[in-house]
Every structure is written in structure tokens, then in C-alpha cells.
Design a protein around this motif. Structure first.
Motif, short mmCIF file in Angstrom:
data_model
loop_
_atom_site.label_atom_id
_atom_site.label_comp_id
_atom_site.label_asym_id
_atom_site.label_seq_id
_atom_site.Cartn_x
_atom_site.Cartn_y
_atom_site.Cartn_z
N PRO A 139 0.60 -6.21 -25.49
CA PRO A 139 -0.04 -5.42 -24.43
C PRO A 139 0.98 -4.55 -23.70
O PRO A 139 2.05 -5.02 -23.36
N THR A 140 0.65 -3.28 -23.48
CA THR A 140 1.61 -2.39 -22.84
C THR A 140 1.02 -1.65 -21.66
O THR A 140 1.72 -0.95 -20.96
N VAL A 141 -0.29 -1.79 -21.45
CA VAL A 141 -0.93 -1.07 -20.35
C VAL A 141 -1.56 -2.08 -19.40
O VAL A 141 -2.15 -3.06 -19.84
N SER A 142 -1.41 -1.81 -18.09
CA SER A 142 -2.02 -2.71 -17.11
C SER A 142 -2.98 -1.93 -16.22
O SER A 142 -2.69 -0.81 -15.82
N LEU A 143 -4.11 -2.55 -15.97
CA LEU A 143 -5.08 -1.98 -15.04
C LEU A 143 -4.93 -2.77 -13.74
O LEU A 143 -5.06 -3.99 -13.73
N LEU A 144 -4.61 -2.04 -12.66
CA LEU A 144 -4.43 -2.70 -11.37
C LEU A 144 -5.61 -2.39 -10.46
O LEU A 144 -6.08 -1.25 -10.41
N VAL A 145 -6.08 -3.40 -9.78
CA VAL A 145 -7.11 -3.21 -8.74
C VAL A 145 -6.47 -3.70 -7.44
O VAL A 145 -5.97 -4.82 -7.40
N TYR A 146 -6.44 -2.84 -6.43
CA TYR A 146 -5.76 -3.26 -5.20
C TYR A 146 -6.56 -2.83 -3.98
O TYR A 146 -7.44 -1.97 -4.07
N ASN A 147 -6.24 -3.42 -2.86
CA ASN A 147 -6.93 -3.04 -1.63
C ASN A 147 -5.94 -2.94 -0.46
O ASN A 147 -4.75 -3.25 -0.62
N GLY A 148 -6.46 -2.54 0.70
CA GLY A 148 -5.61 -2.29 1.87
C GLY A 148 -4.90 -3.54 2.37
O GLY A 148 -3.92 -3.45 3.11
N LEU A 149 -5.40 -4.72 2.01
CA LEU A 149 -4.78 -5.96 2.46
C LEU A 149 -3.55 -6.31 1.64
O LEU A 149 -2.91 -7.33 1.87
N GLY A 150 -3.24 -5.47 0.65
CA GLY A 150 -2.07 -5.73 -0.19
C GLY A 150 -2.38 -6.63 -1.37
O GLY A 150 -1.48 -7.07 -2.08
N GLN A 151 -3.67 -6.95 -1.59
CA GLN A 151 -4.04 -7.79 -2.74
C GLN A 151 -4.05 -6.93 -4.00
O GLN A 151 -4.64 -5.84 -3.99
#
Lengths: 442, 392
Positions: free
Chosen positions: B94-106
Motif C-alpha cells: 500500500p502506498t496511498v493513504s486516505l485521511l479523514v480529519y476534523n477540527g479537534l485534531g482527530q
């Protein structure tokens, strides 16, 4: 035969206008400026010797310089001969040159005409005399005006202060230099008019009956005062002319010296002559950019390491080495302007390494310029006395120029002549407009 | 530097001109508030220093910089590592990452293998609510070999490699599994920028929700990253950074607002200090920014799942700041409740990911979106593109 225009080449701002016999047209020579009819008297010369003036120069300077890289190279600039009783030797002299410097910004060029001791400056590989610098600026103004008017301009009436210098010979020299510069810039015929007289001619357009008028032309470099009989073109009469080399830039300097120097280590680093020289240079914006040399950095960092007012000297280092001088002086000038409308303002400059915050009030400003104010009062009363008129015989007092908006001077004029007589003319353009009127009649 | 003499002078001002008093109080109160915040930061730093956390932080920073350097060396010397991996068969690592983030820093990270990318309509689901404490999550797709810059609304920044974020399970995404890049005090995580190739870019552009823009030269931005402070990028109190963008000087920089307006200007013409570049309405804000260099098309995705594409020539460059920009869709459509959730310069080979308000996270081939003109889902809250350029 080309057009005739009036050009006010001011210390801080300039302008070009043409008069068609009925109406004065101020030319929008600086489209990027908030007031397009007013162009800052600033010149930026790039490494490839391209010239920019006004707001374009300012923007380009910021774009090229803020946060840029520097690389200093030691360059041989000449040699010094030492002769003693039984010895003689020659020593090479080197200087540090920032080889990545993209351009040089020049401001207050007109002040150099008054000082009379500024022969010119080295800009990269070329030497620019004072006449070269002013000529480059005037030529740019002329080209912009010709583009707007779609016609060549051959004649100009240039404004000049009442006194370039107290010394009559130096005064004449300054006018000669300006004439030569205008010719060099491509104007075939050049005439001069005193700046306050020009402002008076513009004011005269509004008069319905003759009046004795005092023009208080207070700009960035000089204060010029003229008392004239206006309103009847056949019987115009100049009663008295006077001037003094105190104006906006002196007030900026007073604010820096009296209020801001401690932020840069004044009072804490006074015992180290190398540091003191750097600290004292803060009030001289022309000198400051040239101080960004490796020896200066070494001295500052040494003192910071030794714990000698580290936060303040870091502030000084950031100001010098991040090309923030121009922003800093603009901030001081803006604060001074703000005090014309309000009683308090903040002079501030914040980055992640520098935090200057100075709450500054009109009361403090008036204290800081008290000496200048007294001198101006003296010159004003002397001019009235020279005119042979009593203060009561002056029908109107017309203020023009950026510094004329300072409330302390409005109050002073009101005290002497009566507040109801004090009127404002177009702050930045009345001299330009008057010069255009004079150009047409010349 | 406040001395007794100065305080006396301020009092004298108030005595002479009582009208100055509110101004003076306002200035002092504002300064006091700034200094209080700064004091809290310094106290926190002091505590961290005493606990030795600072040393750990610097060691981790050195390690991540070394790591970043290593990536850069590999990218420059041995060609396009990620590209090769992506173009290889399904068994490639695997070489690609999908990030999901929010204002709380999660931050949740999903590793995408080649199979995920090749099969259209791969989808993942959140098992619980995606909106936490009012923060709507945002997406980012990046190489797993990247270094990330987390930017907070205070102007503070933190760096961490993608691999430092544990990979979450794909079956049921849950914020409880999230890695936390913890905000300090009332801070909010505003954006994440991949910075492994920062030294190859000429500029970094910081954009705020209200359309304020600042460009930073390469060396200045590097020093910001080193100092872990990029600035707030705002001039108005309620405003905050919404995007950071690395680019070349000659690239076109595009801002797109929620209500469907776009602003385009050559990156080099943007201001060095924070300036309002894009005049947007009071109810509008910037949702995305991107730069255009070689891509031939623009893709705009709306909240109701429409995918609108246009040729790159459609963009009109603004000559001045504070313009109202170009309209992406009509006012009637906006009034009917359509707004933009994502936009980018694309080509047919690119991939995108969309997140809906009920937690559905899907991958799309841009080519399919061109053909269908729709994502086939509604209530989209964010849409991002992973392009061939990103893989280089």
C-alpha cells in the motif's frame, strides 16, 4: 509643439496635472494607488536596471525582498594609503556585498536636493548621481502622463519649495540641478513656481472677490508659507514668502527617536559602540538596509548570546535582516496620520521573532514635536511680520500638504488668525493643480 | 515597554480629550488579551520543558526531518517511487493513504491498496456520527511516504509522517480509533499539508475561509516549518486558515467558494502579506483551493453529488484583488440549495474520494465522473482528488 503640464515633485508624493483654461485635470498617474492622482516619490531599481515608481515600486520591493535569501561576498573596493613619519603602507579596503539583493528602493530623493551633500549612490554595478535618480523618476512620470494624454509633453512647470536651503548659493544650485534633471528627463522648456504660490493659484479659482490669503503648505519635506493678495489676476501680489526644512519626515523621526528606540536596545546596549551604531541607525531608514552585513549580524548575535538585552537586540536583528525597515517606517507614518483623526493609536509590528506594540496618543505626539512646533510658530509669525500685514488683515488661511492635517497646527493657525479663517485645500493635489495653471500661462 | 511615565501620558490624553478613552481602553484590552494567550503558550512550553517533553519533541522532529530528507532523496534520485508502486499489480504494497480529519485534531488513516484504487466505487463507512462537536470532517489523500504539516488556527503547526498515524480498519470507521494531533487550549486543526516536496516548490500559499491570501517564498516557508509557526493567515477575528498550497511561481492559483464563485490569479501575483484577495458574500466561505499547471480540466463537485467539469481555459484570471470572481453555477441553482464541496484541476487518470454526511466514504475514477456527471450519492460534505501529479 507639445503639451504644458505642471508637476509637483514632492518629498513624499508627486503629481501631474494639465489645465485647459477652464478646469484643472489631475492625471491618474498611479493606477495602483488608493488616490491615483497621487504617486509616491519612491523609486525602485532592480538588478537589471529596470525602474519602477510609486505603488508599483513598493509592491515590487515587498515581493522581491521580504523573507528573501542573502548571500554576502567580500569585495575589494579600493585601498587606503597610510603615511607616518618613517613609514608608508597601503591597505586594501573590502566591503560585504549581498549578491542576491534583487533591487534598491529609494525614498525622500528630494531631501537630497535640500541637503546638497548627496552626490549619488552605487546601485549594483552602476553609479547613479542625484540628477540621474531624479531624472529617472521624472521621466517615468512624463511617460505615464503622455500615455494618459496621448500627446507628447514638451513643457513643464515644476514646483519648488520657498527655500531649498538657507544658503542662497546652495538654494540656487538646487534649482539648477532640478532644471538640468528636467531637461535630462525630456522636457524642452522648464519653468519653476514656488509650491505655496501654486497652491494659492488653485485656491484663487474658488474666490469671488479679492482676499489676503496665507498659504500654509506643509508636506513631507518642508513647510512653505506664502502671503498673497489673490482674486484679481491683474493685481496679484506676493507680500511675503518663507519656509523651513521641518515637515512630516522630521515628525516620523521624532516618534522613532523618542518612543521606539528602546524596543531595539536603546538604553541597554549603549556601552558597546558597534551595537550603538546599529541601534542609532533605526531612525534613519535610508541607512538601515545597508547595515545588513555579516559583521553587523555577528555583533548582534554575540551580544544576544552574552545576554545583553537579547529580546530587544533580536528585534533589531529581525528588523535589519528581514527587510522590515520599510514596513516599520510605513507603520510609524500611518500612526502619525491616524492621530489626525483620533486621540490614540498603536504603532505595531509583529512577526514570530519580533513584537513591537506602542500605544501612542496625540498628547504624546504633541509633546514629541513640541520643539518643531515652536520653530514653526516663530517662522509663521515672522512671515506675517515680513508681509507688513496684521494677523487680522489676513482673510483666509489655506492649508495644504499631508502634514497640514495635524490638529496641533490647525489649532495654532486658529489661535493666531481665528479658527473660522482656516480652510483646507485639496491636501495632496492643490500644488499640482496650481502648477498646471501656471504652466498654461507661462 | 510600559513605563509609569507613559501611563501618565495616556491619562493626560484622556484628561485633555475624554473621547480618546474608549480607544485607549480598547487597545490595551486587545493587547492584554493577546499577551494572556501568549503567556499561556509560554507556560505550557515551560511545563513541557520541565517534563522533558520538549526534548522528545525535538528528537521526534529531527527524526521526521531525516525521514523527509530520505524521501526527497529517493524521489529525486530514483524517480517516482509512488508512481511505480501504483502502476504495479494488486499485490503491490500500500502506498496511498486516505485521511479523514476534523477540527479537534482527530485523524483517521485508511490505507488504500491498488485494488481499492482500481475498482470503482470502493466504499468505506463510518459506524457512528461523523460530525463531532460541530466539526465536519475533511479529507486528504496522500502518499503513505509523505510528511504532513498539521496547521492550527492559532498559526501553530506540527509535523508528523503519515506512517506515524495508525491505520484504521476499513469495515467500520470510528473516531474512537483516531490518532489525535492535540490542539492546545481552544485551538482548532484547520488543514493538513503534505510537505515532503516542499523544497521543490517555489511558493506556499495560505488561504483563509474569508478569502484572505498570503504567499510565502520557499525559504521563508521552510523557516516557518522549522519554527512550527506559519501564522494565522487571517485579519478578521472569526476567520481561520482553510488551506495551504505548495506551487510554482507561474502556476495559476484558484480559490472556490461554497456558493459557487471562483477566483484565479497567477501565484506570483498574490500578496506577501495577508490581503483580502477574493470578495465573497457574508454567508459564503472558501471551501477549496488548488493550483493549475498541466491539468486540462476542472472538476467541481456539489453537495447533491453533481460533478461538473470544464476545460481549463474557462478560468479567467483576475487582474486585481477583491473581485467577486467567476460564477461556477447559476444563482437559481444556488438558491435551490446547491453548493460546492470540492474542486480541483484534473485529468482522466485521477482519482477522487467523497464523504457524505451519513458517513459513506467512496472512491471514484475521474474518467467515470466525466461520463456520468454524478457521484450517485447526495449530502456530500467533502470531495478531494488524488492526481497523477500527486504521485510524482
Amino acid at each position: 509643439m507639445g503639451l504644458k503640464v505642471g508637476i509637483d515633485f514632492g518629498t513624499s508624493n508627486s503629481g501631474v496635472a494639465v489645465f485647459d483654461g477652464h478646469e484643472v485635470h489631475l492625471l491618474p498617474v498611479d493606477r495602483k494607488s488608493a488616490l491615483p492622482e497621487v504617486v509616491k516619490s519612491i523609486l525602485y531599481i532592480t538588478r537589471d536596471f529596470k525602474h519602477y515608481i510609486g505603488q508599483e515600486a513598493v509592491e515590487l520591493y515587498y515581493r522581491h525582498n521580504v523573507g528573501r535569501l542573502r548571500r554576502f561576498e567580500k569585495k575589494w573596493v579600493g585601498e587606503l594609503e597610510f603615511r607616518g613619519a618613517d613609514m608608508f603602507y597601503v591597505r586594501d579596503v573590502y566591503t560585504y556585498v549581498d549578491v542576491l539583493k534583487p533591487g534598491r528602493l529609494l525614498q525622500l530623493i528630494k531631501s537630497a536636493l535640500r541637503a546638497g551633500n548627496y552626490p549619488g549612490t552605487q546601485i549594483f554595478d552602476r553609479y547613479y548621481t542625484l540628477t540621474d535618480l531624479i531624472s529617472v523618476y521624472l521621466r517615468s512620470l512624463k511617460e505615464r502622463a503622455e500615455t494618459l494624454l496621448q500627446e507628447p509633453i514638451s513643457e513643464v512647470t515644476l514646483g519648488r519649495p520657498v527655500k531649498f536651503s538657507e544658503d542662497a548659493q546652495r538654494d540656487r544650485q538646487a534649482e539648477d540641478v532640478l532644471r538640468q534633471v528636467a531637461n535630462q528627463a525630456g522636457f524642452q522648456r522648464v519653468s519653476f513656481e514656488l509650491e505655496p504660490v501654486a497652491a494659492a493659484l488653485f485656491y484663487e479659482l474658488t474666490l469671488e472677490q479679492p482676499q489676503n490669503v496665507l498659504i500654509f503648505d506643509f508636506g513631507g519635506g518642508t513647510l512653505d508659507i506664502t502671503i498673497m493678495r489673490l482674486g484679481d489676476q491683474r493685481h496679484r501680489k506676493v507680500y511675503a514668502n518663507n519656509g523651513i526644512g521641518i515637515a512630516g519626515s522630521d515628525f516620523d523621526r521624532a516618534i522613532i527617536e523618542k518612543r521606539l528606540m528602546p524596543h531595539f536596545g536603546k538604553g541597554r546596549a549603549d556601552l558597546d559602540p558597534d551595537l550603538l551604531e546599529l541601534v542609532n541607525a533605526v531612525s534613519d531608514w535610508v541607512a538601515l538596509p545597508d547595515l545588513s552585513t555579516p559583521p553587523a549580524k555577528y555583533n548582534l548575535e554575540r551580544a544576544i548570546r552574552e545576554g545583553l538585552a537579547p529580546a530587544r537586540l533580536k528585534t533589531l536583528e529581525t528588523l535589519i535582516f528581514n527587510d522590515l525597515a520599510f514596513s516599520f517606517y510605513n507603520g510609524v507614518e500611518s500612526a502619525k496620520i491616524a492621530l489626525s483623526d483620533q486621540g490614540a493609536t498603536v504603532i505595531g509590528l509583529q512577526t514570530n521573532q519580533l513584537d513591537i506594540w506602542e500605544l501612542y496618543t496625540r498628547y504624546q505626539f504633541e509633546r514629541d514635536i513640541h520643539e518643531h512646533r515652536e520653530k514653526i510658530r516663530e517662522v509663521l509669525l515672522q512671515t506675517v511680520s515680513d508681509s507688513g500685514l496684521e494677523a487680522e488683515q489676513i482673510d483666509a488661511v489655506v492649508k495644504t500638504g499631508g502634514s497640514s492635517s495635524i490638529p496641533a497646527f490647525t489649532e495654532m493657525l486658529g489661535e493666531i488668525f481665528g479658527a473660522e479663517k482656516v480652510k483646507s485645500s485639496d491636501t495632496f493635489s492643490s500644488v499640482t493643480a496650481g502648477l498646471a495653471i501656471r504652466a498654461r500661462s507661462s | 515597554m510600559i513605563t509609569h511615565d507613559k501611563i501618565d501620558e495616556w491619562i493626560n490624553e484622556v484628561e485633555e480629550r475624554p473621547a480618546s478613552a474608549p480607544n485607549i481602553i480598547r487597545y490595551i484590552a486587545r493587547r492584554l488579551s493577546d499577551l494572556t494567550n501568549r503567556n499561556e503558550e509560554l507556560l505550557n512550553e515551560n511545563i513541557a520543558l520541565r517534563l522533558g517533553k520538549k526534548v522528545e519533541e525535538y528528537e521526534s522532529r529531527i527524526a521526521s526531518l531525516e525521514y523527509q530528507l530520505e524521501i526527497l532523496k529517493r524521489q529525486v534520485s530514483s524517480g517516482v517511487v509512488a508512481e511505480e508502486m501504483l502502476s504495479s499489480n494488486a499485490s503491490a504494497p500500500p502506498t496511498v493513504s486516505l485521511l479523514v480529519y476534523n477540527g479537534l485534531g482527530q485523524v483517521l488513516r485508511v490505507e488504500l491498496d491498488s485494488l481499492d484504487l482500481i475498482s470503482t466505487n470502493s466504499s468505506f463507512r463510518f459506524s457512528k456520527q461523523i460530525v463531532v462537536e460541530g466539526f465536519v470532517p475533511r479529507l486528504l489523500i496522500t502518499s503513505t511516504l509523505e510528511e504532513l504539516l498539521f496547521v492550527f488556527d492559532s498559526g501553530r503547526a506540527v509535523t508528523a509522517p503519515v506512517v506515524a498515524i495508525p491505520s484504521a480498519g476499513k469495515d467500520a470507521l470510528d473516531w474512537e480509533q483516531a490518532f489525535i494531533q492535540e490542539p492546545r487550549g481552544s485551538e482548532e486543526l484547520t488543514t493538513i499539508l503534505p510537505i515532503a516536496k516542499m523544497t521543490l516548490a517555489e511558493l506556499c500559499i495560505q488561504t483563509s475561509r474569508r478569502g484572505f491570501v498570503k504567499k510565502m517564498g520557499e525559504s521563508f516557508f521552510e523557516s516557518c516549518v522549522t519554527n512550527l509557526y506559519v501564522g494565522t493567515g487571517t485579519k478578521q477575528k472569526q476567520d481561520k486558515t482553510c488551506s495551504m498550497q505548495l506551487c510554482e511561481k507561474n502556476d495559476l492559483f484558484v480559490m472556490v467558494s461554497k456558493e459557487g464563485r471562483s477566483f484565479t490569479m497567477e501565484a506570483n501575483q498574490l500578496p506577501l502579506t495577508i490581503e483580502p484577495a477574493f470578495q465573497i458574500g457574508a454567508t459564503d466561505h472558501i471551501v477549496t483551493t488548488f493550483t493549475v499547471s498541466k491539468k486540462p480540466y476542472l472538476l467541481f463537485v456539489t453537495n447533491n453529488g453533481k460533478a461538473v467539469y470544464r476545460d481549463i481555459q474557462w478560468l479567467e484570471q483576475a487582474n486585481t484583488f477583491r473581485t467577486q470572481g467567476q460564477l461556477v453555477f447559476s444563482k437559481a441553482r444556488r438558491d435551490s440549495g446547491t453548493w460546492i464541496v470540492g474542486a480541483a484541476a484534473v485529468d482522466e487518470k485521477d482519482w477522487g474520494a467523497a464523504l457524505t454526511s451519513d458517513g459513506d466514504l467512496r472512491l471514484y475514477r475521474v474518467n467515470d465522473l466525466f461520463e456520468n456527471g454524478t457521484l450517485g450519492i447526495s449530502e456530500v460534505v467533502d470531495f478531494v482528488i488524488y492526481g497523477s501529479e500527486s504521485r510524482n
